[in-house]
Design a protein around this motif. Structure first.
Motif, PDB file in Angstrom:
ATOM      1  N   GLN A 224     -14.242  24.353  -0.753  1.00 47.16           N
ATOM      2  CA  GLN A 224     -15.206  23.913  -1.881  1.00 47.16           C
ATOM      3  C   GLN A 224     -15.214  22.534  -1.893  1.00 47.16           C
ATOM      4  OE1 GLN A 224     -16.408  25.624  -4.590  1.00 47.16           O
ATOM      5  NE2 GLN A 224     -17.481  23.540  -4.857  1.00 47.16           N
ATOM      6  N   ILE A 225     -16.655  21.902  -2.300  1.00 45.27           N
ATOM      7  CA  ILE A 225     -16.890  20.588  -2.313  1.00 45.27           C
ATOM      8  C   ILE A 225     -16.926  19.948  -3.598  1.00 45.27           C
ATOM      9  CG2 ILE A 225     -18.796  18.899  -2.001  1.00 45.27           C
ATOM     10  CD1 ILE A 225     -17.391  19.372   0.768  1.00 45.27           C
ATOM     11  N   LYS A 305     -26.825   3.792  -7.406  1.00 47.32           N
ATOM     12  CA  LYS A 305     -26.465   5.151  -7.579  1.00 47.32           C
ATOM     13  C   LYS A 305     -25.279   5.597  -6.554  1.00 47.32           C
ATOM     14  CE  LYS A 305     -28.317   9.791  -7.269  1.00 47.32           C
ATOM     15  NZ  LYS A 305     -29.745  10.522  -7.066  1.00 47.32           N
ATOM     16  N   VAL A 306     -24.266   6.229  -6.895  1.00 42.72           N
ATOM     17  CA  VAL A 306     -23.290   6.527  -6.123  1.00 42.72           C
ATOM     18  C   VAL A 306     -22.830   7.989  -6.309  1.00 42.72           C
ATOM     19  CG1 VAL A 306     -20.829   5.942  -5.525  1.00 42.72           C
ATOM     20  CG2 VAL A 306     -22.340   4.170  -6.589  1.00 42.72           C
ATOM     21  N   THR A 307     -22.701   8.460  -5.282  1.00 43.59           N
ATOM     22  CA  THR A 307     -22.249   9.985  -4.971  1.00 43.59           C
ATOM     23  C   THR A 307     -20.990  10.069  -4.269  1.00 43.59           C
ATOM     24  OG1 THR A 307     -24.722  10.889  -5.664  1.00 43.59           O
ATOM     25  CG2 THR A 307     -22.874  12.501  -4.978  1.00 43.59           C
ATOM     26  N   CYS A 308     -19.921  10.477  -4.543  1.00 41.48           N
ATOM     27  CA  CYS A 308     -18.826  10.988  -3.732  1.00 41.48           C
ATOM     28  C   CYS A 308     -18.770  12.398  -3.488  1.00 41.48           C
ATOM     29  CB  CYS A 308     -17.340  10.434  -4.532  1.00 41.48           C
ATOM     30  SG  CYS A 308     -17.331   8.675  -4.728  1.00 41.48           S
ATOM     31  N   LEU A 309     -18.793  12.647  -2.251  1.00 44.01           N
ATOM     32  CA  LEU A 309     -18.685  14.243  -1.884  1.00 44.01           C
ATOM     33  C   LEU A 309     -16.880  14.294  -1.158  1.00 44.01           C
ATOM     34  CD1 LEU A 309     -21.934  14.853  -0.101  1.00 44.01           C
ATOM     35  CD2 LEU A 309     -21.308  15.292  -2.349  1.00 44.01           C
ATOM     36  N   LEU A 310     -16.498  15.162  -1.968  1.00 44.71           N
ATOM     37  CA  LEU A 310     -14.993  15.350  -1.478  1.00 44.71           C
ATOM     38  C   LEU A 310     -14.558  16.721  -0.962  1.00 44.71           C
ATOM     39  CD1 LEU A 310     -13.934  13.182  -4.851  1.00 44.71           C
ATOM     40  CD2 LEU A 310     -14.208  12.551  -2.708  1.00 44.71           C
ATOM     41  N   CYS A 311     -13.414  16.776  -0.369  1.00 38.77           N
ATOM     42  CA  CYS A 311     -12.771  18.174  -0.042  1.00 38.77           C
ATOM     43  C   CYS A 311     -11.498  17.920   0.266  1.00 38.77           C
ATOM     44  CB  CYS A 311     -13.715  18.585   1.411  1.00 38.77           C
ATOM     45  SG  CYS A 311     -12.926  17.834   2.742  1.00 38.77           S
ATOM     46  N   TYR A 312     -10.719  18.786  -0.198  1.00 39.63           N
ATOM     47  CA  TYR A 312      -9.161  18.982  -0.189  1.00 39.63           C
ATOM     48  C   TYR A 312      -8.918  19.379   1.236  1.00 39.63           C
ATOM     49  CZ  TYR A 312      -8.375  18.313  -5.190  1.00 39.63           C
ATOM     50  OH  TYR A 312      -8.382  17.688  -6.313  1.00 39.63           O
ATOM     51  N   PHE A 323     -16.956  18.812   9.588  1.00 43.01           N
ATOM     52  CA  PHE A 323     -18.314  19.704   9.748  1.00 43.01           C
ATOM     53  C   PHE A 323     -18.525  20.115   8.070  1.00 43.01           C
ATOM     54  CE2 PHE A 323     -17.718  20.703  14.333  1.00 43.01           C
ATOM     55  CZ  PHE A 323     -18.957  20.363  14.551  1.00 43.01           C
ATOM     56  N   HIS A 324     -17.668  20.457   7.459  1.00 41.87           N
ATOM     57  CA  HIS A 324     -17.938  20.888   5.968  1.00 41.87           C
ATOM     58  C   HIS A 324     -18.618  20.012   5.209  1.00 41.87           C
ATOM     59  CE1 HIS A 324     -17.702  23.488   2.359  1.00 41.87           C
ATOM     60  NE2 HIS A 324     -16.539  22.881   2.213  1.00 41.87           N
ATOM     61  N   LEU A 325     -17.835  18.537   5.162  1.00 41.33           N
ATOM     62  CA  LEU A 325     -18.360  17.537   4.825  1.00 41.33           C
ATOM     63  C   LEU A 325     -19.715  16.902   5.027  1.00 41.33           C
ATOM     64  CD1 LEU A 325     -16.960  16.017   2.354  1.00 41.33           C
ATOM     65  CD2 LEU A 325     -15.995  14.343   4.097  1.00 41.33           C
ATOM     66  N   ALA A 326     -19.857  16.917   6.505  1.00 44.48           N
ATOM     67  CA  ALA A 326     -20.926  16.577   6.947  1.00 44.48           C
ATOM     68  C   ALA A 326     -22.350  17.425   6.619  1.00 44.48           C
ATOM     69  CB  ALA A 326     -21.053  16.472   8.493  1.00 44.48           C
TER      70      ALA A 326
END
Length: 367
Positions: A224-225, A305-312, A323-326
């Motif tokens: 999940q992102i 404008k800021v967007t953080c994309l995070l993964c556990y 790969f998932h985050l890209a």
């Protein structure tokens, strides 16, 4: 027995004084790295008086012309102070930033270095061009080989490198070295000032979170992102929700550490007596203590404008996490890797440096 005199031109090699070789010039970050390790070896603190004694040899004029291919880069480096508190942007000779690249994509260092791996993958796949590098006093110096070229061409990889993809209209910043302990907020402020001054409108942060901190584990739909946005005070973004991502529930702007971080980002340096010590951090203090939180707060304070994309994730082989985050970054920006120029149907181009990230594959004959 008469002693033999050494006539001029007939001096033994053991006695002859060789003409000193011309000094070798290194870029500013390489100078810092050499100086840092010299001081470390001597067990000296990098104080101003010690640095003043450690002089770096100047260049001969011919070396300047051949190395810099012009005087402007040389002047900018000569003016740089090793312990300046400001971040400086050095543009490579003959390169100019594209004004249309108003989106900046960069990693925030965390567990597994997933953000850095994802940026490497994007730079390689977009065939982004390095336009310069950033010099910041709060980032530890390091020098390495080129991360993308299969043939050594003499290009050095430095701690903070700036890339641009004119085709995708995206600027990328790669960070290869950690921030000095206790200086994350200062670094985040410098980076926010650079992003605002360079005309960036949207900053996308890529980072990872410790899987051990995940409260509810739901792997039914795969990895999940999670996201965090500056559009709304609670961090919510309708566009990210439509992409099927979940807002980081642990973000609470009223919580003491998040609130204090926002106060620092806005320039208020007053300390709060109820803040915990490092060894007294609770579970709710984990997220605002991470680098992405400082970057998010400082960039938001500059009106960007800021967007953080995070993964556990966990430590180990984090290639799939990268790969998932890209892929998530491409979806957010409306990009399709298969349309990147020269990539073919596969889309992704594996960085050459990944061949030695985790060593050679195991010998299957032993199983």
């Amino acid at each position: 027995m008469k002693s033999q005199l050494c006539k001029p031109g007939n001096i033994p090699n053991s006695v002859a004084q060789k003409e000193p070789a011309p000094p070798i010039y290194w870029p500013l970050q390489a100078q810092k790295a050499i100086l840092f390790f010299k001081l470390k070896k001597q067990q000296l603190q990098p104080a101003g008086r010690v640095v003043a004694q450690a002089k770096i040899k100047p260049l001969h004029q011919k070396e300047k012309e051949s190395f810099f291919e012009g005087a402007e880069l040389h002047k900018s480096i000569q003016k740089s102070s090793i312990f300046s508190k400001k971040m400086e942007f050095v543009i490579e000779q003959g390169k100019q930033p594209h004004q249309e690249c108003s989106t900046l994509l960069l990693p925030a260092l965390s567990i597994g270095n997933v953000g850095q791996l994802a940026v490497d993958l994007l730079v390689s796949s977009m065939k982004a061009e390095r336009i310069g590098y950033l010099d910041d006093p709060f980032v530890l110096p390091c020098v390495g080989n080129d991360a993308y070229g299969p043939i050594p061409c003499g290009d050095l990889a430095l701690p903070l490198e700036a890339y641009e993809s004119a085709f995708s209209r995206v600027a990328l910043l790669q960070q290869r070295s950690p921030v000095v302990k206790g200086r994350m907020v200062e670094f985040a402020k410098n980076l926010a000032n650079f992003a605002a001054a360079s005309g960036k409108k949207h900053v996308v942060l890529l980072s990872s979170l410790d899987f051990g901190k995940l409260q509810k584990i739901d792997m039914s739909s795969g990895p999940q992102i999670y996201y965090l946005s500056s559009i709304n005070p609670d961090g919510r973004d309708d566009n990210c929700e439509q992409l099927g991502w979940k807002r980081l529930q642990e973000y609470n702007p009223a919580q003491r550490c998040w609130k204090y971080l926002s106060t620092l980002a806005e320039g208020n340096t007053m300390l709060e007596s109820n803040l915990p010590f490092e060894d007294e951090l609770e579970d709710e203090d984990y997220y605002p203590s991470l680098p992405f939180a400082a970057l998010f707060s400082c960039l938001k304070a500059k009106g960007l404008k800021v967007t953080c994309l995070l993964c556990y994730c966990s430590e180990g082989d984090n290639i799939q996490d990268a790969f998932h985050l890209a892929e998530a970054a491409c979806r957010l920006l409306g990009l399709n890797p298969s349309t990147f120029p020269g990539n073919g149907s596969g889309g992704w181009v594996i960085p050459f440096s990944w061949q030695t990230v985790y060593g050679p594959p195991p010998d299957m004959s032993i199983f």
